[in-house]
Structures are given as structure tokens and as C-alpha cells.
Design a protein around this motif. Structure first.
Motif, short mmCIF file in Angstrom:
data_model
loop_
_atom_site.label_atom_id
_atom_site.label_comp_id
_atom_site.label_asym_id
_atom_site.label_seq_id
_atom_site.Cartn_x
_atom_site.Cartn_y
_atom_site.Cartn_z
N ALA A 277 -3.18 -0.86 -3.93
CA ALA A 277 -4.08 -0.09 -4.80
C ALA A 277 -4.56 1.18 -4.12
O ALA A 277 -4.90 2.17 -4.80
CB ALA A 277 -5.27 -0.95 -5.20
N LEU A 278 -4.57 1.18 -2.79
CA LEU A 278 -5.01 2.38 -2.09
C LEU A 278 -4.06 3.56 -2.34
O LEU A 278 -4.45 4.72 -2.20
CB LEU A 278 -5.10 2.10 -0.58
CG LEU A 278 -6.16 1.09 -0.15
CD1 LEU A 278 -6.03 0.79 1.33
CD2 LEU A 278 -7.55 1.63 -0.46
N GLY A 279 -2.80 3.24 -2.69
CA GLY A 279 -1.84 4.30 -2.96
C GLY A 279 -2.21 5.16 -4.14
O GLY A 279 -1.72 6.29 -4.27
N ARG A 280 -3.04 4.65 -5.05
CA ARG A 280 -3.47 5.46 -6.19
C ARG A 280 -4.44 6.55 -5.75
O ARG A 280 -4.55 7.59 -6.40
CB ARG A 280 -4.14 4.56 -7.24
CG ARG A 280 -3.24 3.47 -7.79
CD ARG A 280 -3.84 2.85 -9.01
NE ARG A 280 -3.08 1.68 -9.42
CZ ARG A 280 -3.50 0.42 -9.25
NH1 ARG A 280 -4.68 0.20 -8.69
NH2 ARG A 280 -2.75 -0.60 -9.64
N VAL A 281 -5.16 6.29 -4.65
CA VAL A 281 -6.10 7.29 -4.13
C VAL A 281 -5.36 8.36 -3.33
O VAL A 281 -5.55 9.56 -3.52
CB VAL A 281 -7.16 6.62 -3.26
CG1 VAL A 281 -8.15 7.66 -2.73
CG2 VAL A 281 -7.90 5.55 -4.04
N LEU A 282 -4.45 7.88 -2.43
CA LEU A 282 -3.69 8.79 -1.60
C LEU A 282 -2.37 8.11 -1.25
O LEU A 282 -2.38 6.96 -0.80
CB LEU A 282 -4.45 9.13 -0.32
CG LEU A 282 -3.98 10.35 0.48
CD1 LEU A 282 -4.12 11.63 -0.33
CD2 LEU A 282 -4.77 10.47 1.78
N PRO A 283 -1.24 8.76 -1.49
CA PRO A 283 0.05 8.12 -1.23
C PRO A 283 0.19 7.70 0.24
O PRO A 283 -0.34 8.35 1.15
CB PRO A 283 1.07 9.21 -1.60
CG PRO A 283 0.34 10.11 -2.53
CD PRO A 283 -1.09 10.09 -2.09
N ARG A 284 0.94 6.62 0.46
CA ARG A 284 1.10 6.06 1.80
C ARG A 284 1.72 7.05 2.79
O ARG A 284 1.26 7.14 3.93
CB ARG A 284 1.93 4.78 1.73
CG ARG A 284 2.17 4.12 3.09
CD ARG A 284 2.82 2.76 2.93
NE ARG A 284 4.02 2.84 2.13
CZ ARG A 284 5.21 3.19 2.63
NH1 ARG A 284 5.33 3.50 3.90
NH2 ARG A 284 6.28 3.22 1.84
N PRO A 285 2.78 7.82 2.45
CA PRO A 285 3.35 8.76 3.44
C PRO A 285 2.34 9.79 3.92
O PRO A 285 2.30 10.13 5.11
CB PRO A 285 4.52 9.40 2.68
CG PRO A 285 4.88 8.41 1.63
CD PRO A 285 3.60 7.78 1.22
N GLN A 286 1.51 10.29 3.00
CA GLN A 286 0.52 11.28 3.39
C GLN A 286 -0.55 10.66 4.30
O GLN A 286 -1.01 11.27 5.27
CB GLN A 286 -0.15 11.89 2.15
CG GLN A 286 0.65 13.00 1.50
CD GLN A 286 1.82 12.47 0.69
OE1 GLN A 286 2.01 11.26 0.56
NE2 GLN A 286 2.60 13.37 0.10
N VAL A 287 -0.93 9.41 3.99
CA VAL A 287 -1.91 8.73 4.83
C VAL A 287 -1.36 8.54 6.23
O VAL A 287 -2.07 8.71 7.23
CB VAL A 287 -2.30 7.37 4.20
CG1 VAL A 287 -3.08 6.53 5.20
CG2 VAL A 287 -3.11 7.59 2.95
N ALA A 288 -0.09 8.17 6.34
CA ALA A 288 0.52 7.93 7.65
C ALA A 288 0.48 9.19 8.51
O ALA A 288 0.12 9.13 9.70
CB ALA A 288 1.95 7.43 7.48
#
Length: 781
Positions: A277-288
Motif C-alpha cells: 500500500a505504501l507504493g500508492r504514496v511513492l513508488p518503490r524504485p523512487q523510495v529505494a
């Protein structure tokens, strides 16, 4: 070149920008800031809007930026009015203080306070705090990173020794914008205004906990790997690391930052996988990539912002930006952008070895191993090691004057073992310690245990006679030829004539040592500060007269100046050593020199108390290569009068004579002139006792008939050497006086062309040379 074919932020522009900045930094003088502003505006316009002229525009921009920074750095330096002045200061300790046995060295950022002279407000100083008269450390042991103090310091402009060799203290200070050096006057009030604070204080506390929790001597290496704190490494440690080619691994490097960034990228990515669900806030690649950049930024601060870490942080930042904007970006482009960023922010970083080794190493690997993915791991590793060794060899020789023959073999073990085991354990300990005090102890102890498993192997490699190859100073064209040779050898298989590339290595690896002909001699008076060290060379042999000053448990000119200069001059063997007398300003460096050249015959006065010597008795001598060496003093059974018993050596060639007079005074000088006036006749004389007013007796000066008088002194020494009356006596007798304090090392040749004296500062002018500082400051803002 086709218009638009050069990208404004591509590799071509990066190379041009670096080349322009380097060109300016190699100039002996620079114009004022207004000229550089105009040049920068024209260069930037050509860079950004010039299409096919972008490379030229970037070159001009780099030159102008380096010029502006150089003018600013020179303007920061201490004005002459404050030289040797006692100045009350308040400010903050920057970085980690170095606590030695009898002193503490530290950097100090001065406050902006109207009570402090304008020329010092906000400046960075390098200071020392010595023990008091009673030998007690006093308050200096309380000096903490990030603490604030008020004290009085005696200051002078940064000034280093100038010799053949590779370390330049003035360049080091200039690149770091150090305005002055000096020491704390502890006879005046010294007040701590605030205890240590900030990231540096935390680093210092973690270093202390590593020392407390890691019982073995390898704790100093764990500190270096975990924090970039190399204060605990002594000269023997660095010798071992240089001999085995492992200096690039022992302190925090870009690889360490990459490990931290990669770990946090995986951690953030894993958390996002667990909570989709966190991916709706900010995509996983960008978070990484954001997590990787934040971790790299924090760890670069922990490492003290060393240049390799800054380069890696910039590359990660560029990759992060490309990922966020969904732009494809290769490693070469990221490296180019990192190089552009560093030159734009601090072009003076080009004066540091770290810049060249860091970027050149990655650039060689990017060019030579573009297709490493999919290849067997061992084959890729061996190929990368070959590329790094061959590609960086020219830079290593030029920057340090040495090549590690054991390095390729040591790195085969150290790179996988340290990088994949010791370093991660050290970093894990730091991370655990950051989370909670005391948690990192177990990881650090395990890292030290793993380090100890491999270190004895590297010590044995370093002790072997073939581990390190010292190379003489090469001519300016040797580096580009060697780089071209490395490029040629690393071209793909099938390229013809590769064996011809070996010829291009010759100017770098076997330079002309410019040895004298038979019957001729060369004399090099090294710039060792307030002391003496003179190398005398004939066609096939070398003699060292005195070895420079040394302080017990402190500065040793034999180790720091004499040996590097001998290596740079290509003196692979010393056939004789002469300790004129036992005072530490003349014989202090003898132990270091004897360790390097144990087979050299050693002469000293009969009562000098130096073990393993033969007496330098008047009348004794020898002849080699058509040059005669003869001692004129002291005679047999001469009393132990220290200075007055100095060995006086005459060197007679077919083209003139040299007289080396040690520290004898006027009484002995007059006796020599009366007893044997022919023997003291010489074209070149080393003025006795550093130009003291109690030497250079008029009778002796007249008897020598010297054309050149050489004086070895320290800049601004407390004795006032050379004293004016001694200089006047030599000049009135027709001699030209040369002083190492002003001229740097003195190189005297007596050959068929006559007698020539070359002054190091004049023959090798530098932008940061203190001798010309005032002339340049007139152009500063």
C-alpha cells in the motif's frame, strides 16, 4: 565537429572542464578576479550555447573557475602584518584533533567577531598545542571535536619545505583554504567556551569506543574502515600499506559508501514489498534511490567528507535524479556529472591525489569493462585488477614516486576479504552504535579478528625487498606518454604493435637521473628547515652529509624529507654517511636514513657518541670517479666541543671545490685558514652554523675565495639565521648567498659547463608559493 554533437553535461565537457582548471592551477601566477569573471562569462556562454564549441567553452570555464578560487584562496592567507604575531582568538575545533605524546594538532575555524582582526574572521587555521614547560599536557587533553575555545595563538602564513619529491605542504594548505598555521600560547589564558558537539564529536566518541572495545592493535584499522579515522596509523603502518598497494582500501572509499547506500536501498525496497500500500504514496524504485542517497549523504558526513565519498555521493545523486525523472543514465555519464559538479564547487580539489585516483580508477574500469555483466565473477575480478593496476600506474608514480610490485598480489586477497567481510562488519558496528551506544562492540571485535587473519600476510609482503619500487622524478611529458601506453596496452586483442607501447613507459619508469660526468660532482642542499642535509653525487657514488633535524616522538626530517628526496633524485644507494656532529638538527634523521641504507659507511667526530661510526679525522680521504673527498677537521684527540668538533669535508672536482663546514665557529675557521689556506680554498662553501654571526669569520671568508655561499635555515627561525653580519661578510667578499628558507632546495653542479646553482622555488614555481604571495595578493579582491 558537427554542431550539437557535444552534450552540455557529457564526458567530453567533463574532461574539458577538468583540463581547463588544471591548466590554471599549473600557472606560476594568475591575474586578478575581474579578469577571471570576464573569462568565466565568455567560457560559460560557449559551453552552454556553443554547440560544437562546447568543449572549448567548458575548458575556458574550468580555467576561470580555478582562477577565481585561486585568487580567493590566496586572499585568505595571513597578511604580513600578522606574521609571528600573538592574536587572541575564539572559534570552533573542526574535524578530529590529533593527540600525540607531547602535542595536539587540530584545525580551528575562527569566529566572525569584531574583536578579532578582519583578516582572520571566519578563517580556517591549522594549530598545535604543545605541553607546558613542566611537560604536563595541561588542558590540551580536553580538546574535543566540535568544542569552542578562546586562546591566544602565534600565527604565520602556511609555508612548506620545497624539495625534490612529492609532498608539498603549501599546496596541501592552499587546497584546503588554510589561512595560517601556528600554535597555542598557553602562557596566556586558555578557556573552553563549550564542549564538543556535532557529527565530528560523535565520530570522535565512536572512535574512542572502538579503542575501548577492540583490545588488539588492529583497533586503529577498524577505526579507519568504520569512520575514515586514520589518526592511529603511524609511519610504519603507512609504509606497509604503500608497499602492498592497499592504501585505497584502508580508509573509507567510494566502495564503502556504495555498500551503505545499497543496503538502505534494499532495506527500503523490502519494506515497500512488505507493505504494498505504501507504493500508492511513492513508488518503490523512487523510495529505494531516495533511501540510498540519504544514507550515502549521512555516511559521507560520518567519513569526514573525504573526496572519494563525495564523488560517490554525487554519482548516487545523479543516478537518483535520472531515476526520478525516468531518464536513462550510464555509469560514464554519472561519472562525468560527478566530475563536473566537483569542479564547479571546488576546482582546487584537483590538487589532491584523491581526485585523480578516484575518478581515473572508475573511468578506466568503465572504458575497459563495459560488458562485465554476464561474465564469470573470477574472470571479471582478475581483469578489473589488471586494468586498475596498469591504468593507475602512471598516476601512482607521478603522485607518490613509487610503484607497488606486491600490490596486484596483495589486492587479490585484500579486495574480496576486506571489502566483503572486514568492511561490512566495521560498517555494521558503526550503524549499530548509531542506533544505541554499545551495540557495535561485537561487530567491531569480529571485524578486527577477520582483519588480523590477513594482516600478517601483507606485512610479510611489505618486508620483502621487491615490494616497493621507488622511482626518480620524471619530466613533464612522461605522464601523458605513460597514459597513452596504458591506453594502447588495454585496447582489445588484435590491435597491432602493442609491444611498441612499452617504449612509451621508459621516460616514466627509467628517467634520466642527470648524473655528473667523471671528474664532476653535484651537490643538493635539501630544504629541511632549521637543520642540514646535503647529498653529494659523483658519477657512480653518493654521499649524504648530515640527515636533517628530528624531535623525539615527533617530526623526523630523515623520514619525511630526506628519504623522499633521495628517492626522487634516484639515489638507490648511499656509499657514505657523514654526521658532522651529534646535535639533533644535523643527526636527528640518522636512524631513519640508516634503516633505509644500512650498508653505507658512517663517519662522525670521535666523541660524537654515535654507534657504528668511523672518526672523520683531518687528513683522511678517498677518491672516486675523479673526485677527491678529504676531511680537514677535527684532528686526532680534538676535545669534545660539539659544534667546534664538526666534521669539515672538502670535495674537489676537476671543475672546482666545495667546502662543507658543519657548525664550526670563528675560532676553528681562523685556525683552518691559517694552518692550510690552500685546503680551505673553494668555489662553493656551505656557511658554517647556518649563517650564525659567531661563524663566517672574515679571515676564513677571505681565505675561501668562494663564489657561492650556501645557507641551510628554517623560515622565520628563532635564532635569526642567517644573521645579517654573516651575510654581509660573504657578499662583500664577492660570494652570492643562497638560503634554503627563501630558495628551497639548492642544486649545485660543478662540471665542464662551470658552476651553476639552481634554486628549487625558482626552477619549479608554483601558484601557491609563499615566496611570491604578496605580489599576487595585490590582484586579489
Amino acid at each position: 565537429m558537427r554542431t550539437g554533437s557535444v552534450r552540455p553535461l557529457g564526458p567530453v565537457v567533463a574532461v574539458a572542464l577538468v583540463a581547463g582548471a588544471l591548466g590554471t592551477l599549473m600557472l606560476p601566477v594568475v591575474p586578478g578576479w575581474l579578469a577571471w569573471c570576464a573569462i568565466a562569462a565568455a567560457g560559460f556562454a560557449g559551453w552552454w550555447y556553443g554547440g560544437g564549441w562546447r568543449g572549448a567553452g567548458a575548458f575556458v570555464t574550468g580555467a576561470a573557475l580555478a582562477g577565481l578560487h585561486a585568487v580567493f584562496a590566496l586572499a585568505l592567507q595571513l597578511p604580513v602584518a600578522l606574521e609571528r604575531a600573538d592574536v587572541p582568538l575564539t572559534g570552533r575545533v573542526v574535524g578530529l584533533p590529533e593527540h600525540d605524546v607531547d602535542r595536539t594538532r587540530f584545525q580551528f575555524r575562527v569566529d566572525r567577531d569584531r574583536r578579532i582582526p578582519d583578516a582572520l574572521q571566519g578563517r580556517l587555521l591549522r594549530l598545535a598545542w604543545y605541553d607546558g614547560r613542566d611537560g604536563e599536557p595541561g588542558a590540551r587533553h580536553a580538546l574535543e571535536a566540535g568544542s569552542r575555545w578562546a586562546f591566544t595563538a602565534r600565527l604565520r602564513a602556511p609555508r612548506g619545505l620545497r624539495n625534490p619529491g612529492w609532498f608539498d605542504g603549501e599546496k596541501h594548505a592552499f587546497a584546503r583554504r588554510i589561512a595560517a598555521v601556528g600554535y597555542v600560547r598557553d602562557r596566556e589564558p586558555v578557556t573552553q567556551l563549550r564542549g564538543g558537539q556535532g557529527i565530528d564529536r560523535w565520530r570522535e566518541q565512536v572512535a574512542q569506543r572502538i579503542d575501548a572495545t577492540v583490545p588488539s592493535a588492529s583497533s586503529r584499522y577498524v577505526r579507519a574502515l568504520a569512520l575514515g579515522d586514520t589518526r592511529g596509523l603511524d609511519e610504519i603502518d603507512w609504509q606497509t600499506l604503500r608497499a602492498t598497494g592497499l592504501t585505497h582500501l584502508i580508509a573509507i572509499s567510494g566502495f564503502h559508501v556504495g555498500l551503505v547506500a545499497g543496503f538502505f536501498a534494499l532495506l527500503a525496497g523490502g519494506l515497500w514489498r512488505l507493505r504494498p500500500a505504501l507504493g500508492r504514496v511513492l513508488p518503490r524504485p523512487q523510495v529505494a534511490v531516495l533511501a540510498a542517497f540519504a544514507a550515502a549523504l549521512f555516511y559521507a558526513a560520518v567519513a569526514g567528507w573525504a573526496l572519494p565519498t563525495v564523488r560517490t555521493v554525487l554519482m548516487i545523486g545523479v543516478a537518483m535524479a535520472a531515476r526520478l525523472w525516468r531518464r536513462p543514465l550510464g555509469v560514464a555519464d554519472a561519472l562525468a556529472l560527478a566530475g563536473i559538479a566537483i569542479v564547479l564547487v571546488d576546482p582546487l580539489s584537483l590538487l589532491t591525489a584523491g581526485f585523480w585516483l578516484s575518478f581515473a580508477g572508475v573511468a578506466w574500469l568503465v572504458w575497459c569493462l563495459p560488458d562485465a555483466q554476464g561474465k564469470p565473477l573470477l574472470a571479471s575480478f582478475l581483469r578489473a585488477q589488471w586494468v586498475a593496476t596498469l591504468g593507475l600506474l602512471p598516476l601512482t608514480v607521478i603522485l607518490f614516486g613509487q610503484a607497488s610490485l606486491a600490490g596486484p598480489f596483495a589486492n587479490l586477497v585484500a579486495i574480496p576479504w576486506w571489502s566483503l567481510v572486514v568492511v561490512p562488519l566495521s560498517l555494521l558496528g558503526t550503524a549499530l552504535e548509531a542506533a544505541h551506544a554499545g551495540w557495535g562492540a561485537g561487530s567491531w571485535r569480529l571485524a578486527a579478528w577477520c582483519f588480523d587473519l590477513s594482516w600478517p600476510l601483507f606485512e610479510r609482503l611489505a618486508a620483502s625487498g621487491a615490494a616497493l619500487w621507488w622511482l626518480p622524478e620524471a619530466r613533464w611529458f612522461a605522464l601523458p606518454l605513460a597514459v597513452l601506453a596504458a591506453f594502447w596496452l588495454l585496447l582489445p586483442r588484435g590491435v597491432p604493435g602493442k609491444w611498441l607501447a612499452l617504449l612509451l613507459w621508459l621516460p616514466l619508469l627509467w628517467p634520466d637521473r642527470q648524473l655528473p660526468d667523471a671528474g664532476a660532482a653535484e651537490l643538493i642542499v635539501l630544504d629541511v628547515g632549521q637543520g642540514l642535509a646535503v647529498l653529494v653525487r659523483t658519477r657512480h657514488q653518493s654521499l649524504l652529509y648530515d640527515m636533517g633535524p628530528a624531535v623525539p616522538d615527533g617530526y623526523d626530517a630523515g623520514e619525511r624529507v630526506v628519504l623522499p628526496a633521495l628517492h626522487a633524485l634516484g639515489a638507490r644507494r648511499l656509499h657514505a654517511l657523514v654526521a658532522s656532529h651529534a646535535d639533533l638538527d644535523h643527526a636527528g634523521g640518522l636512524p631513519a636514513v640508516r634503516r633505509q641504507f644500512p650498508d653505507a659507511a658512517l663517519f662522525a667526530p670521535e666523541h660524537a657518541g654515535i654507534e657504528g661510526t668511523a672518526p672523520c679525522l683531518a687528513g683522511a680521504g678517498w677518491q672516486v670517479d675523479g673526485v677527491t673527498f678529504r676531511f680537514l677537521h677535527p684532528p686526532l684527540h680534538f676535545p669534545d666541543f660539539r659544534n667546534e668538533a664538526s666534521c669539515v669535508l672538502r670535495v674537489e672536482t676537476l671543475h672546482g671545490a666545495v667546502l662543507l663546514a658543519g657548525d664550526i665557529g670563528a675560532v676553528v675557521e681562523r685556525e683552518l685558514a691559517r694552518a692550510d689556506p690552500v685546503a680551505v680554498r673553494a668555489d662553493v662553501v656551505l656557511a658554517a652554523h647556518h649563517g650564525s654571526g659567531k661563524s663566517s669569520d672574515p679571515l676564513f671568508v677571505a681565505a675561501t675565495g668562494a663564489r657561492h655561499a650556501l645557507v641551510s635555515t628554517g623560515h622565520g627561525n628563532r635564532f635569526g639565521h642567517p644573521q645579517a653580519e654573516a651575510v654581509v661578510r660573504w657578499e662583500e667578499a664577492g660570494a652570492q648567498v643562497h638560503d634554503t628558507a627563501a630558495a628551497g632546495a639548492l642544486r649545485v653542479r660543478l662540471d665542464a659547463r662551470g658552476i651553476t646553482v639552481e634554486e628549487r622555488r625558482a626552477s619549479h614555481p608554483r601558484l601557491w608559493d609563499a615566496a611570491h604571495r604578496m605580489a599576487r595578493l595585490t590582484a586579489a579582491p
